[in-house]
Scaffold this active site. Sequence first.
Site, short mmCIF file in Angstrom:
data_model
loop_
_atom_site.label_atom_id
_atom_site.label_comp_id
_atom_site.label_asym_id
_atom_site.label_seq_id
_atom_site.Cartn_x
_atom_site.Cartn_y
_atom_site.Cartn_z
N ASP A 1 0.82 -1.22 0.00
CA ASP A 1 0.00 0.00 0.00
C ASP A 1 0.85 1.26 0.00
O ASP A 1 0.66 2.16 -0.82
CB ASP A 1 -0.91 0.06 1.24
CG ASP A 1 -2.03 -0.96 1.16
OD1 ASP A 1 -2.31 -1.46 0.06
OD2 ASP A 1 -2.63 -1.25 2.21
N ARG B 1 0.52 4.71 17.22
CA ARG B 1 0.04 5.70 16.25
C ARG B 1 0.23 7.15 16.67
O ARG B 1 0.66 7.97 15.85
CB ARG B 1 -1.42 5.43 15.86
CG ARG B 1 -1.67 4.14 15.05
CD ARG B 1 -0.56 3.77 14.14
NE ARG B 1 -0.87 2.71 13.20
CZ ARG B 1 -0.09 1.64 12.95
NH1 ARG B 1 1.03 1.48 13.64
NH2 ARG B 1 -0.42 0.75 12.05
N SER C 1 -2.94 -9.37 6.96
CA SER C 1 -2.46 -8.02 7.20
C SER C 1 -1.92 -7.98 8.62
O SER C 1 -2.60 -8.40 9.56
CB SER C 1 -3.62 -7.04 7.02
OG SER C 1 -3.34 -5.85 7.71
N1 ARG Z 1 -7.32 -3.82 15.74
C1 ARG Z 1 -6.06 -3.33 16.22
C2 ARG Z 1 -6.19 -1.86 16.50
O1 ARG Z 1 -7.06 -1.22 16.01
C3 ARG Z 1 -4.91 -3.66 15.31
C4 ARG Z 1 -4.91 -2.98 14.01
C5 ARG Z 1 -3.80 -3.44 13.15
N2 ARG Z 1 -3.51 -2.43 12.18
C6 ARG Z 1 -3.15 -2.67 10.95
N3 ARG Z 1 -2.91 -1.65 10.21
N4 ARG Z 1 -3.04 -3.88 10.47
O2 ARG Z 1 -5.38 -1.32 17.22
#
Ligand code: ARG
Length: 413
Positions: free
Chosen positions: A14, A94, A174
């Site tokens: 991506d 993040r 992913s």
């Molecule tokens: N569901 C988890 C969260 O929202 C993990 C997300 C994983 N992120 C990703 N870009 N694959 O924190």
Amino acid sequence: MPERIVLAYSGGLDTSIAIKWIAEKYNAEIICLTVDVGNEKDLASVQKRALQAGAKKALVSDAKELFVKYFIFPALQADAIYEGQYPLATALSRPLMAKLLVDVALQEGATAVAHGCTGKGNDQVRLDVSVGALAPQLKVIAPAREWGMTREEEIEYAKRHNIPIPVTVANPYSTDENLWGRAIECGVLEDPWNEPPEEIYTLTKSPAKAPDEATYVEIGFARGLPVSLNGRQLDGTALIRELNELAGEHGVGRIDHIENRLVGIKSREVYEAPAATVLLAAHRALEALVLSKDQVRFKETVAQEYADIIYNGLWFTSLHQDLAAYVHSTQRHVTGDVRVKLFKGNCTVVGRKSPKSLYNLSLATYDKGDVFDQSAAVGFIGIWGLPVRVQAQAQLLGQPEGPLGITGPGAGG
Ligand code: ARG
């Protein structure tokens, strides 16, 4: 002069095609920033791929120490676990990425930052909201939210533009990984009835194949922070790394969670978080020894709120600052050692001690040396039970509800 845009670059498909896509759409120079939060990756080759894909610059920021000190450890002190299951590895990273993106954007005179998140997840919310808090003048571009390409079309796009395709495209899952854990989504996991296949795990051994002999680890805490393993002082990053290895070897830290995303979707998320699982269990065990009953109860409420703040992208808020100050204050006596046993997928606390312990043997013992005045219990119970007796006399005795004076599913009648 063309506009400059800073892209959070992972090296995956991506973000690799995003370099070209954004550059064309905005007639911009793309500066890639890869944030190292402890995802075991070959960062030199990630950097090389960014340049091959057309980035003007490819920067790597080693943020492991910042991540541990300002994100992981405060979350550990707060006992932050989302919905009772998820230790928040991705969610914690993040706001840090947002901060570093903003820093680079300001240094480089960029007008926007960009990321590879889709429009269905939590990460877009966390990044957009955090950038908005730190630098509202910056635009946020999320091409994967706009371009509407399927995976096949993305691969096609990459081929057309000579963008090197990462080897991971063959992988149907992913994933997102850092020191605090790894998230795995998609593929067969999308059916919540399917058991996660063994192949998805990289940090944990199958409990069935784990050693037949348990390993014991002693974790030393100072004011709520883990500072040693088996008596050896370690810095945070090294301590987490070592525990990931040790606990992962015993199959500890696998989590299968039906999770409520902020955008309203229920999703099936699988995590492996060996070090986080052990440290959270050990930390809570030590708190149980040194905090009062009321402190523990109130802190549980705070822990849930704190986890929601992290999960929901509200890191840069005053409510977070207020709760963090409270949590910090609760940790002043959380000093001591916890012994955990790692065995076949389980992490069990088997011992704890602290110079500030509230556990008092001469009160608790049934042996000699008992100082608890048992005769005082009679007066205590008389007063404790007083309102119960008054209510029973006035309202419960002689009622027709059933033998125990209780109505409900088992009461019959
Ligand atoms: N569901 C988890 C969260 O929202 C993990 C997300 C994983 N992120 C990703 N870009 N694959 O924190």
